[in-house]
Every structure is written in structure tokens, then in C-alpha cells.
Design an enzyme around this catalytic site. Structure first.
Site, PDB file in Angstrom:
ATOM      1  CG  ASP A  53       3.550   8.621  11.067  1.00  0.00           C
ATOM      2  OD1 ASP A  53       1.831   8.244  10.373  1.00  0.00           O
ATOM      3  OD2 ASP A  53       2.364   9.065  11.566  1.00  0.00           O
TER       4      ASP A  53
ATOM      5  CB  SER B 207      15.805   1.871   7.805  1.00  0.00           C
ATOM      6  OG  SER B 207      16.661   0.500   8.538  1.00  0.00           O
TER       7      SER B 207
ATOM      8  CE  LYS C 128       8.370  -3.617  13.829  1.00  0.00           C
ATOM      9  NZ  LYS C 128      10.090  -4.901  13.852  1.00  0.00           N
TER      10      LYS C 128
ATOM     11  CE  LYS D 296      12.210  -9.475   9.759  1.00  0.00           C
ATOM     12  NZ  LYS D 296      12.134  -7.978  10.580  1.00  0.00           N
TER      13      LYS D 296
ATOM     14  CE  LYS E 233      14.529  -0.294   4.906  1.00  0.00           C
ATOM     15  NZ  LYS E 233      15.392  -1.127   5.439  1.00  0.00           N
TER      16      LYS E 233
ATOM     17  CG  HIS F 269      -0.021  -0.171   2.242  1.00  0.00           C
ATOM     18  ND1 HIS F 269       0.809  -0.742   3.211  1.00  0.00           N
ATOM     19  CD2 HIS F 269      -0.411   1.018   2.933  1.00  0.00           C
ATOM     20  CE1 HIS F 269       1.005  -0.067   3.745  1.00  0.00           C
ATOM     21  NE2 HIS F 269       0.853   0.864   4.677  1.00  0.00           N
ATOM     22  NE  ARG F 270       1.109   5.578   2.540  1.00  0.00           N
ATOM     23  CZ  ARG F 270       1.517   6.440   3.437  1.00  0.00           C
ATOM     24  NH1 ARG F 270       2.515   7.733   3.777  1.00  0.00           N
ATOM     25  NH2 ARG F 270       0.418   7.321   3.972  1.00  0.00           N
TER      26      ARG F 270
HETATM   27  N1  GLU Z   1      14.644  -5.990  11.340  1.00  0.00           N
HETATM   28  C1  GLU Z   1      14.046  -5.059  12.177  1.00  0.00           C
HETATM   29  C2  GLU Z   1      13.174  -4.962  12.309  1.00  0.00           C
HETATM   30  O1  GLU Z   1      12.542  -6.234  12.391  1.00  0.00           O
HETATM   31  C3  GLU Z   1      14.745  -3.386  10.871  1.00  0.00           C
HETATM   32  C4  GLU Z   1      13.862  -3.408   9.656  1.00  0.00           C
HETATM   33  C5  GLU Z   1      14.639  -2.452   8.649  1.00  0.00           C
HETATM   34  O2  GLU Z   1      15.171  -1.530   9.126  1.00  0.00           O
HETATM   35  O3  GLU Z   1      13.483  -2.405   6.915  1.00  0.00           O
HETATM   36  O4  GLU Z   1      12.869  -3.767  12.511  1.00  0.00           O
END
Ligand code: GLU
Length: 472
Positions: free
Chosen positions: A99, A363, A94, A106, A70, A65-66
Site C-alpha cells: 500500500d 522511501s 511491491k 527502476k 518509484k 497507474h499511480r
Molecule cells: N531499491 C529499493 C527496492 O528495490 C528501494 C526503492 C525505493 O525506495 O524507491 O525496493
């Protein structure tokens, strides 16, 4: 697949459902938010010594959706599809909660890192990156991996290098992965970010006197006792920052080799050095070894921090918990069944999607830095410093008093990259907790912080879908 692994994804689904039924969004929209959008399972050969090994790996994009999506890449012999799906799903909520304008994803590579040399791990990582490029599962605007359990900045540097070899000249290529070494387009403050976020989150939760009274805890983080399971990146920074900046006392640490305890408190930085030398935390001066490794669960303390893998607090040990707060530094450390038992006991659970969001938050800052091609603070630092110095000099002139050099340099300092990263992270954690707390206090049927966090995230994602015009 063991029950424990399968139930992780089911736990996440159960938690989602519990929250979703307290919202008023259309069923179809909730079903779309819940579903894992893309699952890529791969098997690739890598020559290890004289033999070829077939490596099993995954990348799951839970929600687009975005964009980009990540989430980290996990290296562990326990990796399986449902685990990666659960972790990708958590990433979506998360990011929404704090935001960070990304969808969730993952990756997982089924390897036991202890069984390979650095050179062999490099081969595996680079080959995995090639597979991602081939299927268009990586790119600054597509999907951006990061470290997770079993990986760190070294692996991210290999991924970046592989990506750049295959995308020669792509201007924004450095933004294809985050958590890189600082000299490889990384950002200062990323390595400590998850642990620091855990600290800011806990400090914020404990800052409200009325809430603390309701929970039967004295307000303020200072003086609280803490137990940490897992001395990896997240656990070690959570411990050392909580000690240094929060005056917390870490009384128990658990690792693969066993658990240690000290009423007087354990110096995490010294413990890390000791473990590096001896290969174990056992025998660290001033501590005693607990009988069973799993005894960390039942240690009496204010804050219990599971900072390793999922499902560590489950049906079989939840009853033993004597902590007032469980701080989910890991992803999914408390199963849905365990949560039921804990809530009945009155234990407060600081949910993973909030508490460990510091990693992905920084990140995001790294990704922005890569796209803007300039270090934070580079442009304004000197200007700010000069302006503050002029003000301080003026104050001295007008008052006729002198400010000590030490104080002067503290006041006039312009912000460095790491200062800005930390302040951005602090602001993010405080704001996110505020939005969870609002829902927790406002909605009658919301009995726990996790449900409140889910509702907050679901509302934001639903709003994205609706304004996108997908669900008219
Ligand atoms: N692996 C980390 C998490 O579970 C960081 C993920 C990230 O920085 O994209 O939130």
C-alpha cells in the site's frame, strides 16, 4: 546478454502469469498490468581522466497507474535493459502489496563502481540526472528514484543537487529522490529500512504456530540459524538486526571474496569492521572458509538469505538447498525454474516483493516528509511527553508508589522520527503479510507465497484501473 540476465525478466513474467490465471480479471486488463509502459535507454559521454567514455544507462517506468513512479537506481557492470525492466516490474507489485501509492520504476547505469573514483562517479551520476530531467523522467510527482545495488545516500544527494540546479525554487523539489542523507532532507531509519523490513517480515511469518507446524519449522524467530549471501546494505542490516532484536544466529556469510562459516555464530557488526580493515571477510576470527564461494547455498540452516543480485539460486544449484526458508532480501534471487525445484522439496520462499519492501516503504515516508516540510515527531513529541508524565505522576499519587526514574523515562518518552519510521514499517510488514496469508489460505490453487503476493498486488492494481475508468 547472458541467459541468466534474459531469464530474470522472463521469470518475473512467468510468476505473473502463474498468478494472473488464478484471478478473474479481463485479459486486456491483465495485459496492461503486465506491460512495461515506458523504457528510456540513453548513452551519454563523460570525461574520465583524459578520455571520454560513453555510458549506457536506463530508466524504466513499468506502471503509471499511480504517480509518481518509484524505484531505485542500480550501478553495476551487469546492467541491461531486461534486468531494469524486471526490476521496475517488481517495484509495481511491491508498492501495491504494501500500500505505497506509487507505480513501479527502476534505473540502471552500466558501470563498475570499483573502477571509478568518487569524483568520476559524481560526474556520471549528475549527468544521468540531467538526462532524466531532460526527458521528464524525474520529479516529485513524476518519477522518484532511490538507492539500489551500487548506490547509496551519496548518489541521491548528487541527484537532488542536480535536480535543484535545474528547477530552481521548486518548493517540493526535495521529494524528487529518496534515500538522501538525513541532513539533505533524508529521513532517519531509511538506510537500515530494507534489512529491518526483512527482519519484521520473517518474524511475522514465524509467529503463526499453525503455519510453522505445517512448514515443519518450530515457531518463533529466536534461535533460528541464518545464512547471508551479500554483505551490502541489505544483507548487513538484515543480519545485525536479526541478531540484536530476534536472537538469530548467523552461521554463514558469503561475499565476492568467498564464504565463511561458524557454528557458534558470526557477529555481523564486528565482521563489517574487519572487512573494512582487511578488505575481505576471509580469516575473520572464529570462522572457517568454505571450499567454494558458492557453497553458501548448501549450508544446512533455517533461513537462507540471498541479499545480493538476481538469479543467484537457479536450476544449477537449487537442488543443493538445505534451508527451510529462503528469505528473498534481494530482488529476484530465485529463478522460476529453481522455484519449481524448491517448492517440490517443501522449501518456503518469502517473496522479494513482500520481504524487501521495507526500503520503498520508508522511501514513501521520506517523500511524505519532504512534501510536508516537517520532521516526523517535531510537533507532537514534547506534548506527548508532558501528557505521559502527567499520567505517570497521577498513577504515583493515586497508588502512593514510586516508579523508578529509568522506567518513568521509558514510559513518558515522546516518539522521535526514527521511532515513528520503525513503527510505520513494522505495521506495514505485518499488514502486508496478513493480506498475502489470507490469499494463500483462502484460494485452493495457490501453492506458494509468491503467487499469493502476486494475486494480492494484481487485485489492487486492477481495482485502481477499474475505478480510474480506463477499463469500464
Ligand atoms: N531499491 C529499493 C527496492 O528495490 C528501494 C526503492 C525505493 O525506495 O524507491 O525496493
Amino acid at each position: 546478454m547472458s541467459d541468466k540476465q534474459a531469464s530474470f525478466y522472463k521469470s518475473v513474467e512467468r510468476n505473473f502469469d502463474k498468478a494472473a490465471q488464478l484471478t478473474s480479471h479481463p485479459k486486456g486488463l491483465l495485459a496492461q498490468i503486465k506491460a512495461c509502459n515506458a523504457i528510456y535507454q540513453m548513452n551519454f559521454p563523460v570525461k574520465i581522466g583524459k578520455n571520454y567514455e560513453v555510458i549506457e544507462a536506463y530508466r524504466v517506468q513499468h506502471s503509471q497507474h499511480r504517480l509518481p513512479t518509484k524505484g531505485g537506481i542500480r550501478f553495476s557492470h551487469l546492467v541491461n535493459q531486461e534486468e531494469v525492466m524486471a526490476l521496475a516490474t517488481l517495484m509495481t507489485y511491491k508498492c501495491a502489496l504494501v500500500d505505497v501509492p506509487f507505480g513501479g520504476a527502476k534505473g540502471g547505469v552500466k558501470v563498475s563502481t570499483r573502477e571509478y573514483t568518487a569524483e568520476q562517479l559524481e560526474k556520471i551520476t549528475r549527468r544521468y540526472a540531467v538526462e532524466l530531467v531532460r526527458k521528464n523522467f524525474i520529479g516529485p510527482g513524476i518519477d522518484v528514484p532511490a538507492p539500489d545495488y551500487g548506490t547509496g545516500s551519496r548518489e541521491m544527494a548528487w541527484i537532488l543537487d542536480t535536480y535543484q540546479q535545474l528547477n530552481n525554487g521548486e518548493l517540493d523539489s526535495a521529494a524528487c529522490v529518496t534515500g538522501k542523507p538525513v541532513n539533505q532532507n533524508g529521513i532517519r531509519g531509511r538506510t537500515e529500512a530494507t534489512g529491518r523490513g526483512v527482519f519484521y517480515g520473517l518474524r511475522e511469518m514465524l509467529s503463526n504456530e499453525a503455519d510453522c507446524k505445517e512448514w515443519g519449522i518450530s515457531p518463533g524467530i529466536a534461535g533460528k540459524t541464518m545464512v547471508i549471501q551479500g554483505l551490502g546494505n541489505v544483507g548487513s542490516y538484515t543480519g545485525s538486526i536479526s541478531i540484536e532484536e530476534g536472537d538469530v544466529k548467523v552461521i554463514c556469510v558469503s561475499e565476492i571474496e568467498g564464504s565463511i562459516y561458524s557454528e557458534k555464530g558470526i557477529d555481523i557488526k564486528k565482521l563489517l569492521k574487519y572487512r573494512k580493515q582487511k578488505g575481505s571477510i576471509i580469516g575473520f576470527p572464529g570462522t572457517k572458509r568454505l571450499k567454494e564461494r558458492g557453497d553458501w547455498v548448501s549450508v544446512e540452516c533455517d533461513i537462507l538469505v540471498p541479499a545480493a543480485l538476481e538469479s543467484q539460486i537457479n536450476k544449477s544449484n537449487a537442488k543443493k538447498v538445505k534451508a527451510k526458508i529462503i528469505a528473498e532480501a534481494a530482488n529476484g534471487p530465485v529463478t522460476a525454474d529453481a522455484e519449481k525445484i524448491l517448492l517440490k522439496k517443501g522449501v518456503i520462499i518469502a517473496p522479494d516483493m513482500f520481504l524487501n519492501a521495507g526500503g520503498v516503504t520508508v522511501s514513501y515516508f521520506e517523500w511524505l516528509k519532504n512534501l510536508s516540510h516537517v520532521r516526523y515527531g517535531r510537533i507532537e513529541k514534547r506534548f506527548d511527553q508532558n501528557a505521559y508524565t502527567n499520567i505517570v505522576n497521577l498513577v504515583e499519587d493515586l497508588t502512593g508508589k514510586t516508579i523508578s526514574d529509568k522506567r518513568k523515562s521509558f514510559i513518558t518518552r515522546g516518539a522521535d522520527e526514527v521511532d515513528l519510521v520503525r513503527s510505520g514499517l513494522e505495521e506495514t510488514m505485518i499488514t502486508a503479510y496478513g493480506s498475502i496469508r489470507d490469499v494463500y489460505k483462502r484460494k485452493k490453487k495457490v501453492e506458494d507465497l509468491r503467487t499469493a503476493a502476486f494475486i494480492t498486488a494484481i487485485d489492487k492494481i486492477a481495482n485502481d484501473y477499474l475505478t480510474m475508468g480506463v477499463f469500464p
